[in-house]
Structure formats: C-alpha cells, structure tokens
Design a protein around this motif. Structure first.
Motif, mmCIF file in Angstrom:
data_model
loop_
_atom_site.group_PDB
_atom_site.id
_atom_site.type_symbol
_atom_site.label_atom_id
_atom_site.label_comp_id
_atom_site.label_asym_id
_atom_site.label_seq_id
_atom_site.Cartn_x
_atom_site.Cartn_y
_atom_site.Cartn_z
ATOM 1 N N SER A 176 34.333 97.184 34.811
ATOM 2 C CA SER A 176 35.369 97.860 34.013
ATOM 3 C C SER A 176 35.878 96.878 32.962
ATOM 4 C CB SER A 176 36.505 98.334 34.914
ATOM 5 O OG SER A 176 36.015 99.232 35.890
ATOM 6 N N VAL A 207 37.426 100.692 31.225
ATOM 7 C CA VAL A 207 36.399 101.717 31.124
ATOM 8 C C VAL A 207 35.030 101.055 31.297
ATOM 9 C CG1 VAL A 207 35.448 103.553 29.669
ATOM 10 C CG2 VAL A 207 37.873 102.956 29.509
ATOM 11 N N THR A 246 30.686 105.337 30.713
ATOM 12 C CA THR A 246 31.780 106.281 30.427
ATOM 13 C C THR A 246 32.242 106.153 28.980
ATOM 14 O OG1 THR A 246 32.531 106.193 32.732
ATOM 15 C CG2 THR A 246 34.105 106.988 31.089
ATOM 16 N N ALA A 291 38.963 106.335 26.834
ATOM 17 C CA ALA A 291 39.539 106.513 28.183
ATOM 18 C C ALA A 291 40.410 107.760 28.222
ATOM 19 C CB ALA A 291 40.347 105.282 28.553
#
Length: 255
Positions: free
Chosen positions: A204, A210, A214, A237
C-alpha cells in the motif's frame, strides 16, 4: 468683334454693316438719278432733247435725306456691335462665375471625402484598440479564473475535491482528511511493507495507502499516473471508495 486699327496714311477698314450702308446710299443715289431722268408724258420732243443734255441736279433735301439715312444705318450698326460685345462679355463673366462655383463645390466635396476617410480610419483604430483591450481583459480574467492550490495536505485535498466534483465522485473534506491521517498521517511517500498486500508484492502506497492495481483500475483522468502523486492518490482512492462503499466518508477503517 474685329478690332479697328488705324495705320498711318490709311483709313479705317469698313465693317460689313458699313459696306451695306454705303451700298444703300449708292442705291438711293441711283434711284434719285433715274427719277430725274425719267421723261414726262406731256413733254415735247424738243424738251426731251434738252433734258437729255442738261446736267443732273439733286435738291438739298434729297442730299440731306441720303446723309440722314446713312448716319442712321451707321448708328444702328454701332449699337448692334456694342450690344453683341456686351452680351459676349456678360456670357464670358457668367461662364467664369459658373466655373469658379464648380471648382469651389469640387474642393468642398474633396474636403468632405478626406474628412470622412479620416473619421473612418479613426473609428477603425478605436475598434481595433477596443478589441485588443477586451482580449487582454479576457486573458486577465481567464488567468485569474485558474484556481491555484497550496502544495500541502490542505491544498492536495481541495484540489482532489474539485476534480472529484467534475467527475461526480462523492466525498467531503472531512472524510478525506480523516482517512488520510489514519492511513499515512499525511505522508505522500508512506509505504506499508508488512501487511498482506506487501507480502503479496503489492504494498500500500501514498496518502490513502492504495495498491498499484487498485490505483490503475480507479485512476481518474486529468491526474498523474504516478501513485505517489498526492492528488492522484487521493482521487483514485476516493473513486474506489465510492464504488465499494458509496463514499470515502463511509470508510472508518482499513478498506
């Protein structure tokens, strides 16, 4: 009217009218002579012979009449000549006056045309100047309309909210700020190297932590493709949270 020029030793040339007048005098003289020589019906042959040899005698009255007629004809010819000269002078004066009036009118027309041309040129210059002024004003307004943001967490959140608004992504300043502080404490370079995502090789990253897949899937047009970019990270996000939770405002823990 021909000019009369008196040369030394020469008499003035006779005009056509004067010649006609002298011809008339000669005719009168011939008529008087014929009348005197004409025979009477009661005269005798002796009288006719005597009359044929006698000299012709004109009376004083006849001579005066001829002289008077000649003088009248000369006076009439002179009057006609003077009248013709006066009329010609008047016509010449009228022609000159007309020419002067036409020249003056032409000068006035040229002056008006020049003034009109100058006015049109001045009007064109004013319109061009006004157009340039409006263009400059529009440029200033446009420049002023370009919104600027501070290069800090407050500026990043506000810029992201404006982009989200254009794309119909829900979220508030409070919801974004709250989740950012929980996930990264406001550090755009934060990386989680220990959770399950990190163990799977996709740690992340960024303000809202994020992962790259993604970020790529929910990237918002007009923002950077760099996952570390603060505005791009927040906006992607928020787009993901809107899809999964309805809004980032609804997220209160790891998501």
């Amino acid at each position: 009217m021909p000019k009369h020029i008196n040369a030394p030793g020469h008499s003035p040339a006779l005009t056509k009218t004067h010649k006609f007048s002298m011809a008339g005098v000669a005719a009168l003289g011939a008529a008087a002579l014929a009348f005197t020589l004409a025979p009477g019906h009661t005269s005798t042959t002796t009288n006719e012979a005597a009359a044929s040899t006698a000299p012709v005698v004109f009376s004083q009255q006849q001579i005066k009449d001829v002289q008077s007629s000649f003088a009248d004809q000369l006076a009439s010819a002179d009057l006609k000549a003077k009248t013709f000269t006066a009329k010609k002078a008047a016509a010449d004066a009228a022609a000159k006056k007309k020419a002067a009036a036409e020249a003056a009118a032409e000068a006035v027309a040229k002056k008006k045309a020049a003034a009109k041309k100058a006015a049109e040129k001045a009007a064109q210059e004013r319109r061009a100047k006004a157009a340039a002024s409006r263009s400059a004003q529009r440029a200033r307004i446009k420049a002023a309309a370009v919104k600027t943001y501070a290069n800090n967490l407050d500026g990043w959140i506000r810029q992201s909210l404006d982009i989200m608004s254009k794309h119909g992504i829900p979220g508030t300043y409070d919801g974004l700020y709250r989740n950012i502080m929980r996930e990264s404490t406001g550090n755009p370079n934060a990386i989680n190297g220990w959770d399950i995502n990190a163990q799977n090789g996709t740690p992340s990253i960024g303000l809202l932590q994020v992962i790259q897949p993604t970020f790529n899937a929910y990237h918002v047009a007009g923002t950077s493709w760099n996952i570390y970019n603060p505005v791009a990270n927040i906006t992607a996000a928020a787009n993901y949270a809107a899809d999964k939770y309805g809004s980032m405002d609804n997220v209160n823990s790891a998501y």
